[in-house]
Motif scaffolding. Structure first.
Motif, PDB file in Angstrom:
ATOM      1  N   THR A   1     -10.588   9.441  -8.608  1.00 32.62           N
ATOM      2  CA  THR A   1     -11.904   9.162  -8.027  1.00 32.62           C
ATOM      3  C   THR A   1     -12.852   8.757  -9.145  1.00 32.62           C
ATOM      4  OG1 THR A   1     -11.489  10.685  -6.210  1.00 32.62           O
ATOM      5  CG2 THR A   1     -13.791  10.108  -6.628  1.00 32.62           C
ATOM      6  N   ASP A   2     -13.398   7.554  -9.034  1.00 35.70           N
ATOM      7  CA  ASP A   2     -14.265   7.036 -10.091  1.00 35.70           C
ATOM      8  C   ASP A   2     -15.657   7.667  -9.977  1.00 35.70           C
ATOM      9  OD1 ASP A   2     -14.909   5.586 -12.297  1.00 35.70           O
ATOM     10  OD2 ASP A   2     -14.367   3.636 -11.458  1.00 35.70           O
ATOM     11  N   ASP A   3     -16.478   7.421 -11.009  1.00 27.72           N
ATOM     12  CA  ASP A   3     -17.807   8.050 -11.060  1.00 27.72           C
ATOM     13  C   ASP A   3     -18.683   7.678  -9.853  1.00 27.72           C
ATOM     14  OD1 ASP A   3     -16.934   8.958 -13.520  1.00 27.72           O
ATOM     15  OD2 ASP A   3     -17.792   7.247 -14.589  1.00 27.72           O
ATOM     16  N   ASN A   4     -18.428   6.507  -9.248  1.00 33.22           N
ATOM     17  CA  ASN A   4     -19.232   6.106  -8.079  1.00 33.22           C
ATOM     18  C   ASN A   4     -18.688   6.675  -6.768  1.00 33.22           C
ATOM     19  OD1 ASN A   4     -16.940   4.679  -7.560  1.00 33.22           O
ATOM     20  ND2 ASN A   4     -17.843   2.636  -7.715  1.00 33.22           N
ATOM     21  N   GLY A   5     -17.678   7.550  -6.850  1.00 30.97           N
ATOM     22  CA  GLY A   5     -17.149   8.210  -5.648  1.00 30.97           C
ATOM     23  C   GLY A   5     -16.024   7.450  -4.968  1.00 30.97           C
ATOM     24  N   THR A   6     -15.674   6.255  -5.440  1.00 30.08           N
ATOM     25  CA  THR A   6     -14.562   5.515  -4.815  1.00 30.08           C
ATOM     26  C   THR A   6     -13.234   6.090  -5.304  1.00 30.08           C
ATOM     27  OG1 THR A   6     -15.933   3.545  -4.892  1.00 30.08           O
ATOM     28  CG2 THR A   6     -13.598   3.210  -4.437  1.00 30.08           C
ATOM     29  N   SER A   7     -12.320   6.328  -4.355  1.00 28.80           N
ATOM     30  CA  SER A   7     -11.008   6.893  -4.718  1.00 28.80           C
ATOM     31  C   SER A   7      -9.917   5.839  -4.560  1.00 28.80           C
ATOM     32  CB  SER A   7     -10.674   8.085  -3.820  1.00 28.80           C
ATOM     33  OG  SER A   7     -11.632   9.100  -3.999  1.00 28.80           O
ATOM     34  N   TYR A   8      -8.958   5.898  -5.443  1.00 28.85           N
ATOM     35  CA  TYR A   8      -7.831   4.960  -5.448  1.00 28.85           C
ATOM     36  C   TYR A   8      -6.534   5.759  -5.506  1.00 28.85           C
ATOM     37  CZ  TYR A   8     -11.561   1.928  -7.159  1.00 28.85           C
ATOM     38  OH  TYR A   8     -12.743   1.254  -7.315  1.00 28.85           O
ATOM     39  N   MET A   9      -5.532   5.277  -4.774  1.00 30.13           N
ATOM     40  CA  MET A   9      -4.212   5.879  -4.932  1.00 30.13           C
ATOM     41  C   MET A   9      -3.347   4.957  -5.795  1.00 30.13           C
ATOM     42  SD  MET A   9      -1.183   6.931  -2.298  1.00 30.13           S
ATOM     43  CE  MET A   9      -2.093   8.197  -1.458  1.00 30.13           C
ATOM     44  N   TYR A  10      -2.794   5.529  -6.854  1.00 31.17           N
ATOM     45  CA  TYR A  10      -1.794   4.856  -7.689  1.00 31.17           C
ATOM     46  C   TYR A  10      -0.456   5.424  -7.263  1.00 31.17           C
ATOM     47  CZ  TYR A  10      -5.868   3.633 -10.446  1.00 31.17           C
ATOM     48  OH  TYR A  10      -7.080   3.140 -10.838  1.00 31.17           O
ATOM     49  N   TYR A  11       0.567   4.613  -7.175  1.00 27.54           N
ATOM     50  CA  TYR A  11       1.841   5.160  -6.720  1.00 27.54           C
ATOM     51  C   TYR A  11       3.009   4.249  -7.074  1.00 27.54           C
ATOM     52  CZ  TYR A  11       1.645   1.992  -2.674  1.00 27.54           C
ATOM     53  OH  TYR A  11       1.597   0.886  -1.867  1.00 27.54           O
ATOM     54  N   GLY A  12       4.195   4.773  -6.774  1.00 22.86           N
ATOM     55  CA  GLY A  12       5.423   3.994  -6.945  1.00 22.86           C
ATOM     56  C   GLY A  12       6.419   4.683  -7.858  1.00 22.86           C
ATOM     57  N   GLY A  13       7.663   4.364  -7.625  1.00 25.22           N
ATOM     58  CA  GLY A  13       8.742   4.868  -8.472  1.00 25.22           C
ATOM     59  C   GLY A  13       9.982   4.060  -8.162  1.00 25.22           C
ATOM     60  N   ILE A  14      10.706   3.648  -9.186  1.00 21.37           N
ATOM     61  CA  ILE A  14      11.910   2.834  -8.963  1.00 21.37           C
ATOM     62  C   ILE A  14      13.141   3.742  -8.847  1.00 21.37           C
ATOM     63  CG2 ILE A  14      10.911   0.750  -9.934  1.00 21.37           C
ATOM     64  CD1 ILE A  14      12.385   1.325 -12.549  1.00 21.37           C
ATOM     65  N   TRP A  15      14.306   3.144  -8.637  1.00 17.99           N
ATOM     66  CA  TRP A  15      15.568   3.845  -8.388  1.00 17.99           C
ATOM     67  C   TRP A  15      15.407   4.734  -7.141  1.00 17.99           C
ATOM     68  CZ3 TRP A  15      18.639   5.233 -13.472  1.00 17.99           C
ATOM     69  CH2 TRP A  15      18.622   4.127 -14.333  1.00 17.99           C
ATOM     70  N   GLY A  16      15.526   6.058  -7.280  1.00 20.72           N
ATOM     71  CA  GLY A  16      15.414   6.958  -6.112  1.00 20.72           C
ATOM     72  C   GLY A  16      14.077   6.844  -5.409  1.00 20.72           C
ATOM     73  N   GLY A  17      13.052   6.373  -6.116  1.00 16.63           N
ATOM     74  CA  GLY A  17      11.718   6.216  -5.521  1.00 16.63           C
ATOM     75  C   GLY A  17      11.571   4.960  -4.677  1.00 16.63           C
ATOM     76  N   GLN A  18      12.634   4.108  -4.658  1.00 20.17           N
ATOM     77  CA  GLN A  18      12.790   2.973  -3.721  1.00 20.17           C
ATOM     78  C   GLN A  18      11.850   1.789  -3.927  1.00 20.17           C
ATOM     79  OE1 GLN A  18      12.391   4.905   0.108  1.00 20.17           O
ATOM     80  NE2 GLN A  18      14.496   5.661   0.099  1.00 20.17           N
ATOM     81  N   LEU A  19      10.995   1.791  -4.959  1.00 21.48           N
ATOM     82  CA  LEU A  19      10.018   0.701  -5.096  1.00 21.48           C
ATOM     83  C   LEU A  19      10.685  -0.670  -5.217  1.00 21.48           C
ATOM     84  CD1 LEU A  19       6.977   0.099  -5.298  1.00 21.48           C
ATOM     85  CD2 LEU A  19       7.130   0.477  -7.766  1.00 21.48           C
ATOM     86  N   GLN A  20      11.885  -0.714  -5.858  1.00 22.00           N
ATOM     87  CA  GLN A  20      12.574  -2.008  -6.030  1.00 22.00           C
ATOM     88  C   GLN A  20      13.010  -2.599  -4.687  1.00 22.00           C
ATOM     89  OE1 GLN A  20      13.853   0.915  -6.940  1.00 22.00           O
ATOM     90  NE2 GLN A  20      15.819   1.130  -5.925  1.00 22.00           N
ATOM     91  N   ARG A  21      13.037  -1.769  -3.655  1.00 18.66           N
ATOM     92  CA  ARG A  21      13.470  -2.267  -2.334  1.00 18.66           C
ATOM     93  C   ARG A  21      12.320  -2.878  -1.527  1.00 18.66           C
ATOM     94  NH1 ARG A  21      18.158   1.640   0.004  1.00 18.66           N
ATOM     95  NH2 ARG A  21      19.569   1.323  -1.750  1.00 18.66           N
ATOM     96  N   TRP A  22      11.106  -2.844  -2.088  1.00 16.70           N
ATOM     97  CA  TRP A  22       9.935  -3.343  -1.365  1.00 16.70           C
ATOM     98  C   TRP A  22       9.424  -4.653  -1.950  1.00 16.70           C
ATOM     99  CZ3 TRP A  22       7.967  -1.457   3.107  1.00 16.70           C
ATOM    100  CH2 TRP A  22       8.428  -0.193   3.516  1.00 16.70           C
ATOM    101  N   GLN A  23      10.193  -5.293  -2.807  1.00 16.13           N
ATOM    102  CA  GLN A  23       9.677  -6.468  -3.528  1.00 16.13           C
ATOM    103  C   GLN A  23       9.392  -7.649  -2.606  1.00 16.13           C
ATOM    104  OE1 GLN A  23       8.651  -5.967  -6.858  1.00 16.13           O
ATOM    105  NE2 GLN A  23       9.065  -4.014  -5.874  1.00 16.13           N
ATOM    106  N   SER A  24      10.036  -7.699  -1.438  1.00 11.86           N
ATOM    107  CA  SER A  24       9.755  -8.799  -0.508  1.00 11.86           C
ATOM    108  C   SER A  24       8.586  -8.454   0.417  1.00 11.86           C
ATOM    109  CB  SER A  24      10.999  -9.063   0.350  1.00 11.86           C
ATOM    110  OG  SER A  24      11.205  -7.944   1.192  1.00 11.86           O
ATOM    111  N   GLY A  25       8.046  -7.244   0.290  1.00 17.97           N
ATOM    112  CA  GLY A  25       6.967  -6.821   1.194  1.00 17.97           C
ATOM    113  C   GLY A  25       7.496  -5.984   2.341  1.00 17.97           C
ATOM    114  N   LYS A  26       8.828  -6.069   2.566  1.00 27.25           N
ATOM    115  CA  LYS A  26       9.455  -5.253   3.622  1.00 27.25           C
ATOM    116  C   LYS A  26      10.537  -4.395   2.988  1.00 27.25           C
ATOM    117  CE  LYS A  26      10.893  -8.273   6.555  1.00 27.25           C
ATOM    118  NZ  LYS A  26      11.001  -9.449   7.307  1.00 27.25           N
ATOM    119  N   TYR A  27      10.903  -3.278   3.618  1.00 33.44           N
ATOM    120  CA  TYR A  27      11.945  -2.413   3.058  1.00 33.44           C
ATOM    121  C   TYR A  27      13.313  -3.056   3.255  1.00 33.44           C
ATOM    122  CZ  TYR A  27      14.737   1.723   2.036  1.00 33.44           C
ATOM    123  OH  TYR A  27      15.635   2.600   1.482  1.00 33.44           O
ATOM    124  N   GLU A  28      14.029  -3.258   2.131  1.00 34.80           N
ATOM    125  CA  GLU A  28      15.376  -3.822   2.222  1.00 34.80           C
ATOM    126  C   GLU A  28      16.370  -2.670   2.175  1.00 34.80           C
ATOM    127  OE1 GLU A  28      15.340  -6.275  -1.228  1.00 34.80           O
ATOM    128  OE2 GLU A  28      13.506  -7.211  -0.504  1.00 34.80           O
TER     129      GLU A  28
END
Ligand code: FUB
Length: 371
Positions: A183-210
């Motif tokens: 959460t930044d000083d102006n109160g806006t919150s952001y989610m950072y996320y992702g993980g490759i291999w078991g975290g499956q991020l490499q399967r989302w490269q087309s925008g859909k789950y492969e």
């Protein structure tokens, strides 16, 4: 009774009662970390496990109401065979812990959320994080849905320690693992996320789950590495306010870090903190076991690679958070001291984190005392 035998029996009784006493003090959980086993004996360890009564990992720490709250994973012995997808990390609930000060007593607030109370969840409650807004606390968590696809969930409470009530659906448009909310000083919150291999991020490269997509990021050494994600959160903290975007991690020449650069490319465990007006994005490199960091001028980046925060720890995974407490900075991390090296049975720790005068983080060796 022979005098020597009597002395030996008395010594045995004394040792037995000391062991039993130490177990009563520390083992509060059915998945017991064996606290009688060489606590603090890991060669050169600079910190001791914070929690002895259960296995804990992936500590996300925050200061709420002048107390330190830790939101970790709760590791358990599942007897599932170890593999590259992390199937052996089969966690089922979260406990939340608090401390009045670093080095002070750690309080276990009990089960804050159980997988059975998340209607859409299938298995594997992985690394969570938490945030506060407008009188409510939000627990963000990754879990596989009933189709074995990791999604992000959110649960709400009036108190930082929970218990938390899960929303009945995952966050729409969310996927992969390891949410970290900044959460930044102006109160806006952001989610950072992702993980490759078991975290499956490499399967989302087309925008859909492969479903039959690659199990790893390997074999694409000259392409830009798979990017972690960021999404602004809506003001009610329950949904994404925008389509998730890629986070660029650049080298000092402004070029994207390549997939083959395993010492620097993103793997999992995003965290963001702000120091002297700059945004520090830190993350794990997975198969090279480092926590690295990169600096940017705004929450979206790009972030320029700077160096290593934490050298490899015992066990395969490395996962951390960085938080300021009363003007000092701390690194929360984990290793496998309590389980004598079992990768899926970890314990959280904390140590001070320091910067040089240019804002560079001084690299931490969790076993520096061996020298
Ligand atoms: O705890 C399960 C997974 O292991 C986390 O989500 C990853 O960051 C790694 O620590």
């Amino acid at each position: 009774m022979n005098h020597n035998l009597k002395e030996a029996l008395m010594l045995y009784a004394l040792l037995f009662s000391l062991t039993a006493c130490s177990q009563n003090q520390t083992n509060t959980d059915s998945q017991k970390a064996d606290s009688t086993k060489k606590t603090g004996s890991l060669l050169g360890a600079i910190s001791k496990p914070l929690i002895l009564g259960m296995y804990t990992a992936d500590p996300s720490a925050h200061v709420f109401n002048e107390k330190i709250y830790i939101y970790p994973s709760h590791d358990i012995e599942s007897s599932i065979k170890e593999d590259d997808l992390g199937s052996h990390f089969a966690m089922k609930d979260y406990h939340i812990f608090s401390m009045d000060s670093i080095g002070g007593k750690v309080t276990d607030h009990g089960v804050a959320l159980d997988i059975k109370d998340i209607p859409w969840a299938g298995k594997q409650l992985w690394a969570p994080d938490a945030a506060y807004k407008n009188g409510k606390y939000y627990l963000y968590f990754p879990v596989k849905d009933k189709n074995d696809v990791f999604r992000m969930g959110v649960a709400v409470s009036d108190k930082p320690e929970g218990p938390f009530k899960a929303e009945i659906q995952p966050i729409s448009g969310s996927y992969s693992i390891d949410p970290a909310v900044f959460t930044d000083d102006n109160g806006t919150s952001y989610m950072y996320y992702g993980g490759i291999w078991g975290g499956q991020l490499q399967r989302w490269q087309s925008g859909k789950y492969e479903e039959n997509g690659s199990k790893t990021d390997l074999g694409k050494d000259n392409d830009p590495a798979i990017a972690p994600k960021i999404a602004k959160l809506s003001s009610n903290m329950l949904t994404f306010a925008e389509k998730p975007r890629d986070i660029q991690i650049l080298d000092k020449d402004g070029k994207a870090i390549k997939g083959g650069n395993h010492d620097q490319r993103f793997f999992e465990a995003s965290w963001v903190h702000k120091y002297k007006g700059k945004y520090y994005f830190s993350y794990s490199t997975g198969d090279t076991h480092l926590i690295c960091y990169a600096i940017g001028d705004n929450p979206y980046g790009p972030f320029t690679y700077q160096g290593v925060v934490l050298k490899p720890v015992t066990g395969w995974t490395n996962h951390h958070s960085i938080v300021e407490v009363k003007g000092k900075w701390y690194l929360f991390y984990h290793d496998t001291e309590l389980s004598n090296g079992k990768t899926h049975l970890r314990n959280i720790k904390v140590t001070e984190l320091k910067y040089d005068r240019n804002g560079n983080i001084l690299t931490i060796d969790a076993y520096a005392n061996k020298k």
